[in-house]
Scaffold this motif. Structure first.
Motif, PDB file in Angstrom:
ATOM      1  N   TYR A 300       0.870  -1.184   0.000  1.00 24.44           N
ATOM      2  CA  TYR A 300       0.000   0.000   0.000  1.00 24.44           C
ATOM      3  C   TYR A 300       0.899   1.223   0.000  1.00 24.44           C
ATOM      4  O   TYR A 300       1.858   1.304   0.771  1.00 24.44           O
ATOM      5  N   LEU A 301       0.566   2.210  -0.907  1.00 28.28           N
ATOM      6  CA  LEU A 301       1.326   3.468  -1.017  1.00 28.28           C
ATOM      7  C   LEU A 301       0.509   4.581  -0.384  1.00 28.28           C
ATOM      8  O   LEU A 301      -0.642   4.849  -0.800  1.00 28.28           O
ATOM      9  N   ASN A 302       1.105   5.255   0.606  1.00 26.69           N
ATOM     10  CA  ASN A 302       0.372   6.310   1.326  1.00 26.69           C
ATOM     11  C   ASN A 302       0.009   7.484   0.420  1.00 26.69           C
ATOM     12  O   ASN A 302      -1.077   8.065   0.526  1.00 26.69           O
ATOM     13  N   GLY A 303       0.909   7.871  -0.444  1.00 27.23           N
ATOM     14  CA  GLY A 303       0.686   9.083  -1.248  1.00 27.23           C
ATOM     15  C   GLY A 303      -0.417   8.906  -2.278  1.00 27.23           C
ATOM     16  O   GLY A 303      -1.226   9.824  -2.505  1.00 27.23           O
ATOM     17  N   THR A 304      -0.493   7.797  -2.923  1.00 31.00           N
ATOM     18  CA  THR A 304      -1.442   7.586  -4.018  1.00 31.00           C
ATOM     19  C   THR A 304      -2.602   6.670  -3.646  1.00 31.00           C
ATOM     20  O   THR A 304      -3.587   6.582  -4.380  1.00 31.00           O
ATOM     21  N   GLN A 306      -2.411   3.588  -3.792  1.00 37.66           N
ATOM     22  CA  GLN A 306      -2.317   2.416  -4.657  1.00 37.66           C
ATOM     23  C   GLN A 306      -2.030   1.169  -3.809  1.00 37.66           C
ATOM     24  O   GLN A 306      -1.237   1.212  -2.870  1.00 37.66           O
TER      25      GLN A 306
END
Length: 504
Positions: A300-304, A306
């Protein structure tokens, strides 16, 4: 015609041959004196009156060597053998005396006494029942109920207390099972009686309680490993197996119902049929591998925001314990011939023990090597053929089993015997199907010692010690289920049995 030998060498050879061939004949003529019938009758009677039993037998054998044989001579030799404790020789002489004079009540009574002293009760009972009532009244009776007996004992096993739950030498990534046979307690009672004068029946009940423990070592994989960072997190399946274990204590309750019928003939031949019904109650343990597919977030990507999903497999074991019972059997036939001074028996059995089929063929003989009934030996050999049928895959397990027993009368009313049995006794039966070794562990050897004491006319006590050399196995299976094996573990057990018999 004369023989002349000129050379010294020739004279020496002639002298040697004279010593070899002529001297033994002269010695034989000197020490092997020939007697007339009347002389031997007078000599043996004289020593018989004087109770000089050695001389009675000595001159009696001289008479037999000279083919002098008659009823009174055999009776005297029978009494001499009886007084010296050689009951087997005594029965042989009395039997011959009855061939020469079938109406001799004295020879009949003495033969009956000798048979009883040797423990040949079935022959003695048949012999007694054929006597005239007048003769029966003058003898100790042979009742239709022969005896009733009780036995109880304990077998001491180190398995339960000395062995850990897990396999100490197994690799960590294996599935392992060990089945431990612990202490045993047993009780037996039996009754022997006569249906007719020549048919005897022995019926008994035997209960055995066996402590057991089943240990299972297994692994399971579950859960994920999460790695966090500034961008988010990432997950991986936890592939490091966790080593776990289960342990189950239980008890085997085994009941045996034994029946043996014996047909005895006057000439010493006997035929027996026997059966042992073995009823077993215990607990059945089953294990099964359970694998579940789990879906989780791979990263899991915090910024996007995704993310990505992934699936992995979790594995564990499920265990089930259920009560179970089953019935096994042993059946067979025994043919025995009593030859007075020794006997020989041949036996054959079939059995169905622990899901496999067994057949046994064997022979044994009892003999008296030192011309005294105070010392005897029993030698036996048996061939066991066994067939296993596991999911239509038939395997054979054939083996020989040897046995040896010797006994000695240490006091007038006390006997000591020692015995040894060598060979794989797993699923074998002994003593005409009376003893059944149907445990899972391999029994490699057994030694025993028994002390038997007679207290008066009716009571008989016995104490029996047994030593067993055993092998058990730890079942090992890799997680990939490709490599399966057994790890043998040797151990010893000891048993102590006490019994009492009341002879009617």
């Amino acid at each position: 015609m004369s023989i002349r030998i000129k050379s010294k060498k020739g004279k020496l050879i002639f002298f040697v041959f004279a010593i070899m061939f002529l001297l033994p004949s002269e010695l034989s003529a000197q020490y092997r004196q020939y007697y007339t019938y009347s002389e031997l009758d007078s000599i043996t009677y004289k020593y018989y009156i004087e109770r000089n039993w050695d001389k009675v037998l000595y001159y009696g054998n001289i008479a037999l060597d000279q083919r002098i044989d008659y009823n009174y001579l055999r009776t005297r030799m029978g009494d001499a053998s009886l007084e010296k404790g050689n009951y087997s020789e005594a029965t042989k002489h009395y039997s011959r005396a009855l061939v020469l004079d079938e109406y001799s009540d004295y020879s009949k009574a003495q033969k009956y006494k000798a048979l009883k002293l040797m423990g040949k009760n079935d022959r003695a009972h048949l012999f007694y029942k054929n006597f005239r009532p007048v003769l029966q009244q003058n003898l100790s009776p042979s009742p239709n109920i022969q005896f009733i007996n009780f036995e109880a004992g304990h077998l001491f096993s180190p398995n339960i207390t000395n062995n850990p739950v897990y396999c100490p030498t197994c690799p960590e990534n294996t599935f392992g099972v060990q089945y431990l046979i612990g202490d045993k307690q047993f009780f037996q009672t039996g009754l022997k009686f006569y249906l007719t004068k020549n048919i005897s029946v022995y019926a008994s009940y035997n209960n055995i309680k066996i402590e057991t423990r089943k240990d299972i070592q297994y692994t399971e994989t579950s859960g994920v490993i999460t790695i966090y960072n500034d961008l988010g997190f990432q997950r991986f399946p936890d592939t490091i197996p966790k080593i776990l274990g289960k342990s189950y204590n239980s008890e085997i309750d085994q009941n045996e119902f034994y029946l043996k019928a014996k047909l005895q003939f006057e000439n010493g031949l006997s035929v027996s049929g026997f059966a042992n019904i073995v009823s077993v109650s215990t607990e059945l343990f089953k294990s099964s591998l359970i694998q579940d597919t789990v879906i989780d977030t791979a990263y899991y990507l915090n910024g996007t925001g995704q993310s990505q999903l992934f699936d992995y497999t979790e594995s564990t074991y499920d265990f089930e314990v259920t009560d179970t019972s089953f019935v096994n059997f042993v059946a067979g036939i025994n043919v025995e011939m009593d030859m007075e001074t020794f006997n020989i028996e041949v036996f054959f059995t079939v059995s169905n023990l622990k899901g496999s089929f067994q057949s046994q063929l064997g022979a044994s003989s009892i003999y008296y090597p030192f011309k005294t009934s105070k010392f005897y030996g029993k030698t036996g050999i048996m061939y066991l053929a066994q067939r296993f049928n596991e999911i239509e895959q038939v395997t054979n397990d054939n083996k020989f089993i040897l046995s040896q027993k010797i006994g000695y009368q240490i006091f007038n009313s006390t006997w000591l015997s020692v015995a040894a049995v060598y060979g794989n006794m797993t699923n074998a039966n002994f003593e005409n199907g009376f003893i059944v070794y149907n445990v899972t562990d391999k029994i490699k050897m057994k030694t025993s010692a028994q002390l038997k004491m007679y207290l008066g006319k009716h009571m008989e006590l016995n104490v029996n010690y047994q030593f067993f050399s055993n092998t058990r196995y730890f079942f090992i299976e890799d997680n990939d289920s490709e490599n399966i094996g057994y790890q043998p573990i040797n151990y010893n057990t000891h048993s102590l049995i006490g019994g009492i018999k009341w002879n009617f």
